[in-house]
Design an enzyme around this catalytic site. Structure first.
Site, short mmCIF file in Angstrom:
data_model
loop_
_atom_site.label_atom_id
_atom_site.label_comp_id
_atom_site.label_asym_id
_atom_site.label_seq_id
_atom_site.Cartn_x
_atom_site.Cartn_y
_atom_site.Cartn_z
CG ASP A 8 -1.75 1.25 1.38
OD1 ASP A 8 -1.72 2.09 0.46
OD2 ASP A 8 -2.42 1.39 2.42
CE LYS A 71 -1.67 7.02 -3.46
NZ LYS A 71 -2.22 6.09 -2.44
CD GLU A 148 -4.94 3.62 -2.63
OE1 GLU A 148 -5.81 4.43 -2.25
OE2 GLU A 148 -3.76 3.94 -2.86
CG ASP A 171 -9.46 4.11 0.40
OD1 ASP A 171 -8.99 4.71 1.38
OD2 ASP A 171 -8.76 3.45 -0.39
#
Length: 585
Positions: A8, A71, A148, A171
């Site tokens: 992850d 990210k 994800e 999420d």
């Protein structure tokens, strides 16, 4: 022995997991004995690269040599500067992945050459390509990118294989938001629809609260902190700590000693109380903005709220009470409990790694599908009476089509004697290309000249299970083909650049410090005095009242000793401060 792991790669923290001997997914600890590794990279004064806790500590005192939340820069041409060195976002992510790979090898006692890496469902093609490149630079073969929410659903579904139900995964992570609707039946997890925002997460909550804290400092001391990078970093760190505390208490004191020079030039501190009501007032609009993607995903899945049997909330920011309250009100019931928001995605990635290697298939019989989150198509001209209008978007693959998928459409030439065709590939939902995102473009040569409309060009979109698009064009009359892998080369490293970057990162990574012994999560990960002081100052706000005076005195004495150049006193105070922080835990 070689292992395949699940990773992850998060905005705030990253995790790595693998299947244990019983076929259950388990998280692997890093060199400090922790499951969560901060997604932070730093370059210290000696030119050594750090990843994780030590880099996060350095961020407070040397933000110009440290980077976090990379990210959010993936797939974009936004270089990262660490001191006198420049890196691409892909290279920074590669350093994080390399650290995770080495931690996994240490934990598993074998080599790790392949990984399933998770990405937000709403990541663009360029962001997905950049993530695969980062894996390559880190020495990992990344054949599978897993969305994800799908990973989280897999972690949930592995214990509910007999259930036949619709599940919604919400999420909300540190930097991205995704929602996916899945159908579960007979061991199959079938993704029906996804939506989201890859620029929304807990970091935005922190930034709003940090802005409010900065305003309180300016009100108290008459000095603006705008442009003060070091102060801004400390404000954001304090905001994050306050946000986390406010998930369990109604108010929290924020104390940041010696934040910046005050009106008279003397060091000024910030001391203020933040209530949960104040925090919620700042972030309500951002949290409410997650409702529209939920509604969009349900519409695309052709389901009502009542059709959803379980709501699974993952991502660290889903712990914010107002987030859970909003979701509970939306569905009329509490979300699913018992799913660890931080760990579910990594555990699901490990399960997918097991499915890929065959370690899971015989025993569990799980199968998962996924969807294309965006509509993909090309620019065309359309007729408007006798006129031809350009800039029209012609979809080939509608959003939420199950992948992998291949679709072909045939288009005609529009100009007399036309010898080439320009193919411009877009993603988005607008009727006109100007409202969508240009992915790539190229020109198909060799079209036989003829009257307008006589020659045909077939365009085929192939969208694979990793969410990466290939485009093939074929001139129908001649069979001549051209192939494009949509990869936004201007925002990616080319083959030669990747080779050079891999070699350079390997050299620079070789100068990284040796692994240290496991320490407490709140203890300093380096003995550098700047980082130690920053850790101590950060700890002041939450230290017991009986300890706070001594902790503050040690900080002041250490600063004074360093200013005087008294190395003996500084070393003694370093040791005392380190011992006290370890005792606090």
């Amino acid at each position: 022995m070689s292992h395949v792991v699940g990773i992850d790669l998060g905005t705030t923290h990253s995790l790595v997991a693998a299947l244990d001997g019983a076929g259950r997914p388990t998280l692997l600890t890093n060199r400090l004995g922790q499951r969560l590794t901060p997604s932070v990279v730093g370059l210290d004064a000696e030119g050594r690269l750090h990843v994780g806790e030590s880099a996060r500590t350095q961020l407070l005192v040397h933000p110009e040599r440290t980077v976090a939340e990379v990210k959010r820069r993936m797939g974009r041409d936004l270089p990262v500067t660490l001191g006198d060195r420049r890196y691409s976002p892909t290279e920074i992510s590669a350093l994080i992945l390399r650290a995770l790979r080495e931690d996994a090898e240490r934990a598993l006692g074998g080599t790790v050459t392949e990984a399933v890496v998770t990405v937000p469902a709403y990541f663009s093609d360029a962001q997905r390509q950049a993530t695969k490149d980062a894996g390559e630079l880190a020495g990992l073969k990344v054949e599978r990118l897993l969305n994800e929410p799908t990973a989280a659903a897999l972690a949930y579904g592995v214990d509910h294989l007999d259930a036949e139900q619709y599940v919604l995964v919400y999420d909300l992570g540190g930097g991205t938001f995704d929602v996916s609707v899945l159908e579960m039946f007979q061991g199959v997890l079938d993704v029906k629809a996804s939506a989201g925002n890859n620029q929304l997460g807990g970091s935005d909550f922190d930034q709003l609260l940090a802005g409010w804290l900065g305003a309180q400092f300016e009100r108290a001391h008459g000095v603006s902190l705008a442009g003060n990078l070091a102060a801004q970093v400390r404000l954001k760190a304090a905001a994050e700590s306050a946000k986390i505390a406010l998930s369990s208490v109604d108010a929290v004191p924020v104390l940041i000693p010696f934040l910046a020079p005050g009106r008279g030039g003397a060091p000024a501190s910030l001391e203020v109380e933040v209530t949960r009501a104040r925090f919620e007032g700042l972030v309500t609009d951002l949290i409410r903005s997650t409702l529209e993607p939920m509604e969009s995903a349900l519409r695309d899945a052709k389901l009502s709220r009542k059709s959803i049997a379980e709501v699974v909330m993952v991502g660290g920011s889903s712990r914010v009470p107002l987030v859970r309250q909003l979701v509970a009100e939306y569905f009329g019931r509490e979300p699913r409990a018992g799913v660890n928001p931080d760990e579910a995605v990594a555990l699901g990635a490990a399960l997918q790694a097991g499915l890929k290697t065959g370690a899971m298939s015989a025993a569990r019989g799980i199968m998962i599908t996924d969807v294309c989150p965006f509509t993909l198509g090309v620019e065309v001209q359309a007729s408007a009476g006798r006129e031809r209008v350009g800039g029209v978007f012609s979809p080939l693959i509608p959003r939420n089509t199950t992948v992998p998928v291949s679709r072909t459409e045939t288009f005609a030439t529009t100009v007399e004697g036309q010898r080439s065709v320009e193919i411009r590939v877009f993603q988005g939902e607008g009727r006109l290309v100007r409202d969508n995102l240009l992915l790539d473009e190229y020109t198909v040569e060799g079209v036989p000249p003829a009257r307008a409309g006589a020659e045909k060009v077939a365009v085929t979109f192939t969208y694979d299970i990793n969410g990466i698009l290939n485009v093939t064009t074929r001139v129908v009359s001649t069979g001549k083909e051209a192939v494009l892998v949509v990869d936004k080369r201007s925002q990616r490293l080319g083959p030669e650049q990747r080779t050079e970057a891999k070699e350079r990162l390997a050299r620079e990574w070789g100068t990284a410090p040796a692994p240290t012994a496991p320490v407490s999560a709140s203890a300093p990960a380096t003995t550098d005095s700047d980082a130690l002081l920053a850790a101590a100052v950060d700890r002041l706000a939450s230290a017991p009242a009986s300890v706070r005076p001594r902790l503050e005195a040690l900080c002041n004495d250490l600063r004074a000793a360093r200013e005087k150049g008294d190395r003996v006193a500084a070393a003694r105070l370093d040791a005392e401060l380190t011992d006290l922080l370890f005792d606090l835990g």
